[in-house]
Write a protein that holds these residues in place. Structure first.
Motif, PDB file in Angstrom:
ATOM      1  N   THR A  94       0.858  -1.184   0.000  1.00 16.93           N
ATOM      2  CA  THR A  94       0.000   0.000   0.000  1.00 16.93           C
ATOM      3  C   THR A  94       0.898   1.240   0.000  1.00 16.93           C
ATOM      4  O   THR A  94       1.107   1.852   1.047  1.00 16.93           O
ATOM      5  CB  THR A  94      -0.918   0.011   1.237  1.00 16.93           C
ATOM      6  N   PRO A  95       1.447   1.621  -1.158  1.00 14.66           N
ATOM      7  CA  PRO A  95       2.371   2.761  -1.217  1.00 14.66           C
ATOM      8  C   PRO A  95       1.707   4.069  -0.787  1.00 14.66           C
ATOM      9  O   PRO A  95       0.564   4.335  -1.155  1.00 14.66           O
ATOM     10  CB  PRO A  95       2.794   2.831  -2.684  1.00 14.66           C
ATOM     11  N   PHE A  96       2.437   4.864  -0.035  1.00 18.96           N
ATOM     12  CA  PHE A  96       1.943   6.176   0.390  1.00 18.96           C
ATOM     13  C   PHE A  96       1.555   6.968  -0.847  1.00 18.96           C
ATOM     14  O   PHE A  96       2.245   6.977  -1.842  1.00 18.96           O
ATOM     15  CB  PHE A  96       3.013   6.923   1.191  1.00 18.96           C
ATOM     16  N   GLY A  97       0.426   7.624  -0.779  1.00 15.38           N
ATOM     17  CA  GLY A  97      -0.100   8.359  -1.917  1.00 15.38           C
ATOM     18  C   GLY A  97      -1.102   7.546  -2.717  1.00 15.38           C
ATOM     19  O   GLY A  97      -1.828   8.094  -3.540  1.00 15.38           O
ATOM     20  N   LYS A  98      -1.133   6.244  -2.465  1.00 11.41           N
ATOM     21  CA  LYS A  98      -2.067   5.369  -3.175  1.00 11.41           C
ATOM     22  C   LYS A  98      -2.918   4.540  -2.221  1.00 11.41           C
ATOM     23  O   LYS A  98      -3.623   3.635  -2.635  1.00 11.41           O
ATOM     24  CB  LYS A  98      -1.302   4.434  -4.115  1.00 11.41           C
ATOM     25  N   VAL A  99      -2.838   4.835  -0.923  1.00 11.41           N
ATOM     26  CA  VAL A  99      -3.615   4.096   0.078  1.00 11.41           C
ATOM     27  C   VAL A  99      -5.075   4.536  -0.014  1.00 11.41           C
ATOM     28  O   VAL A  99      -5.375   5.724   0.108  1.00 11.41           O
ATOM     29  CB  VAL A  99      -3.075   4.329   1.502  1.00 11.41           C
ATOM     30  N   SER A 100      -5.950   3.586  -0.217  1.00 12.01           N
ATOM     31  CA  SER A 100      -7.384   3.899  -0.248  1.00 12.01           C
ATOM     32  C   SER A 100      -7.966   3.757   1.160  1.00 12.01           C
ATOM     33  O   SER A 100      -7.359   3.135   2.041  1.00 12.01           O
ATOM     34  CB  SER A 100      -8.111   2.950  -1.204  1.00 12.01           C
ATOM     35  N   ASP A 148       6.205   1.150   1.873  1.00 12.78           N
ATOM     36  CA  ASP A 148       5.111   0.740   0.993  1.00 12.78           C
ATOM     37  C   ASP A 148       4.043  -0.087   1.705  1.00 12.78           C
ATOM     38  O   ASP A 148       3.170  -0.675   1.054  1.00 12.78           O
ATOM     39  CB  ASP A 148       5.653  -0.041  -0.202  1.00 12.78           C
ATOM     40  N   TYR A 149       4.094  -0.120   3.034  1.00 12.21           N
ATOM     41  CA  TYR A 149       3.149  -0.927   3.825  1.00 12.21           C
ATOM     42  C   TYR A 149       2.675  -0.157   5.064  1.00 12.21           C
ATOM     43  O   TYR A 149       2.524  -0.731   6.128  1.00 12.21           O
ATOM     44  CB  TYR A 149       3.809  -2.239   4.258  1.00 12.21           C
ATOM     45  N   LEU A 150       2.453   1.148   4.924  1.00 12.53           N
ATOM     46  CA  LEU A 150       2.134   1.974   6.099  1.00 12.53           C
ATOM     47  C   LEU A 150       0.885   1.544   6.863  1.00 12.53           C
ATOM     48  O   LEU A 150       0.932   1.469   8.098  1.00 12.53           O
ATOM     49  CB  LEU A 150       2.057   3.449   5.713  1.00 12.53           C
ATOM     50  N   PRO A 151      -0.255   1.242   6.228  1.00 13.99           N
ATOM     51  CA  PRO A 151      -1.405   0.804   7.033  1.00 13.99           C
ATOM     52  C   PRO A 151      -1.098  -0.471   7.836  1.00 13.99           C
ATOM     53  O   PRO A 151      -1.510  -0.593   8.992  1.00 13.99           O
ATOM     54  CB  PRO A 151      -2.501   0.558   5.995  1.00 13.99           C
ATOM     55  N   TYR A 152      -0.358  -1.391   7.246  1.00 14.23           N
ATOM     56  CA  TYR A 152       0.032  -2.607   7.975  1.00 14.23           C
ATOM     57  C   TYR A 152       0.881  -2.235   9.185  1.00 14.23           C
ATOM     58  O   TYR A 152       0.602  -2.671  10.307  1.00 14.23           O
ATOM     59  CB  TYR A 152       0.808  -3.557   7.063  1.00 14.23           C
ATOM     60  N   CYS A 153       1.916  -1.437   8.948  1.00 11.50           N
ATOM     61  CA  CYS A 153       2.834  -1.085  10.043  1.00 11.50           C
ATOM     62  C   CYS A 153       2.111  -0.386  11.187  1.00 11.50           C
ATOM     63  O   CYS A 153       2.312  -0.733  12.351  1.00 11.50           O
ATOM     64  CB  CYS A 153       3.955  -0.182   9.508  1.00 11.50           C
ATOM     65  N   LEU A 154       1.264   0.571  10.848  1.00  9.75           N
ATOM     66  CA  LEU A 154       0.545   1.298  11.890  1.00  9.75           C
ATOM     67  C   LEU A 154      -0.438   0.409  12.633  1.00  9.75           C
ATOM     68  O   LEU A 154      -0.570   0.499  13.856  1.00  9.75           O
ATOM     69  CB  LEU A 154      -0.167   2.513  11.286  1.00  9.75           C
ATOM     70  N   SER A 155      -1.110  -0.485  11.916  1.00 11.33           N
ATOM     71  CA  SER A 155      -2.084  -1.370  12.581  1.00 11.33           C
ATOM     72  C   SER A 155      -1.377  -2.377  13.482  1.00 11.33           C
ATOM     73  O   SER A 155      -1.896  -2.741  14.532  1.00 11.33           O
ATOM     74  CB  SER A 155      -2.966  -2.080  11.553  1.00 11.33           C
ATOM     75  N   LYS A 156      -0.202  -2.850  13.099  1.00 10.58           N
ATOM     76  CA  LYS A 156       0.529  -3.813  13.937  1.00 10.58           C
ATOM     77  C   LYS A 156       1.167  -3.111  15.142  1.00 10.58           C
ATOM     78  O   LYS A 156       1.381  -3.745  16.173  1.00 10.58           O
ATOM     79  CB  LYS A 156       1.598  -4.543  13.123  1.00 10.58           C
ATOM     80  N   THR A 157       1.444  -1.829  15.039  1.00  3.51           N
ATOM     81  CA  THR A 157       1.970  -1.087  16.175  1.00  3.51           C
ATOM     82  C   THR A 157       0.963  -1.060  17.313  1.00  3.51           C
ATOM     83  O   THR A 157       1.330  -1.144  18.474  1.00  3.51           O
ATOM     84  CB  THR A 157       2.313   0.356  15.755  1.00  3.51           C
ATOM     85  N   GLY A 158      -0.315  -0.982  16.971  1.00  4.12           N
ATOM     86  CA  GLY A 158      -1.356  -0.978  17.989  1.00  4.12           C
ATOM     87  C   GLY A 158      -1.503  -2.275  18.716  1.00  4.12           C
ATOM     88  O   GLY A 158      -1.964  -2.333  19.844  1.00  4.12           O
ATOM     89  N   ALA A 159      -1.128  -3.368  18.079  1.00  7.03           N
ATOM     90  CA  ALA A 159      -1.235  -4.683  18.721  1.00  7.03           C
ATOM     91  C   ALA A 159      -0.072  -4.859  19.642  1.00  7.03           C
ATOM     92  O   ALA A 159      -0.037  -5.515  20.576  1.00  7.03           O
ATOM     93  CB  ALA A 159      -1.275  -5.794  17.675  1.00  7.03           C
TER      94      ALA A 159
END
Length: 159
Positions: A94-100, A148-159
């Motif tokens: 999910t590249p930054f600038g293209k995350v839906s 290129d994986y920002l939503p993944y990284c941020l969501s796993k930080t919360g866990a």
């Protein structure tokens, strides 16, 4: 030990289930979303490795009503539940600038929201069946993000 492992039909979840069976887990609940055949095959394998019981349970963790139903089903199938491994995750580029918004919601629903609400639902049973515990499979992406994986990284930080 009576344990639920989310995302248990393949990869890390499968390896965790196999290792717990080798150590005599009494009942392993194998959560899967779309991998029914691998989950059923794993259930048969776990019996041969030493687990007394292995039960596949299906839920789409992106769907909140499925998460709630999974919690109820787990408590019905195993009222003496005393452990949960939160392993299920969504991971794709999910590249930054293209995350839906869909990409964002999907990562957070599966990787964080479902774990929180399932933990909340199962916590009273775990407390009653002490000693008990919960484990959350994460990775170091919360410390060093993958661009290129920002939503993944941020969501796993919360866990």
């Amino acid at each position: 030990m009576r344990i639920l492992i989310t995302g248990a039909a393949a990869r890390i979840g499968r390896a965790v289930a196999q290792e717990l069976a080798r150590h005599g887990a009494k009942h392993i609940l194998i959560h899967y979303r779309g991998s029914q055949a691998p989950a059923r095959a794993l259930a048969r394998e776990l019996l041969g490795l030493g687990s007394a019981r292995a039960t596949p349970v299906r839920a789409d963790l992106e769907n909140f009503s499925d998460v709630e139903a999974l919690g109820r089903q787990v408590l019905r199938l195993e009222p003496e539940l005393n452990a949960v491994v939160f392993n299920a995750a969504v991971y794709y580029k999910t590249p930054f600038g293209k995350v839906s918004r869909r990409d964002w919601d999907r990562h957070f629903d599966v990787n964080l929201k479902s774990a929180f609400f399932l933990a909340q639902k199962l916590a009273p049973a775990l407390k009653k069946n002490s000693p008990a515990g919960m484990g959350f499979i994460a990775d170091w992406s919360g410390v060093k993000t993958y661009p290129d994986y920002l939503p993944y990284c941020l969501s796993k930080t919360g866990a």
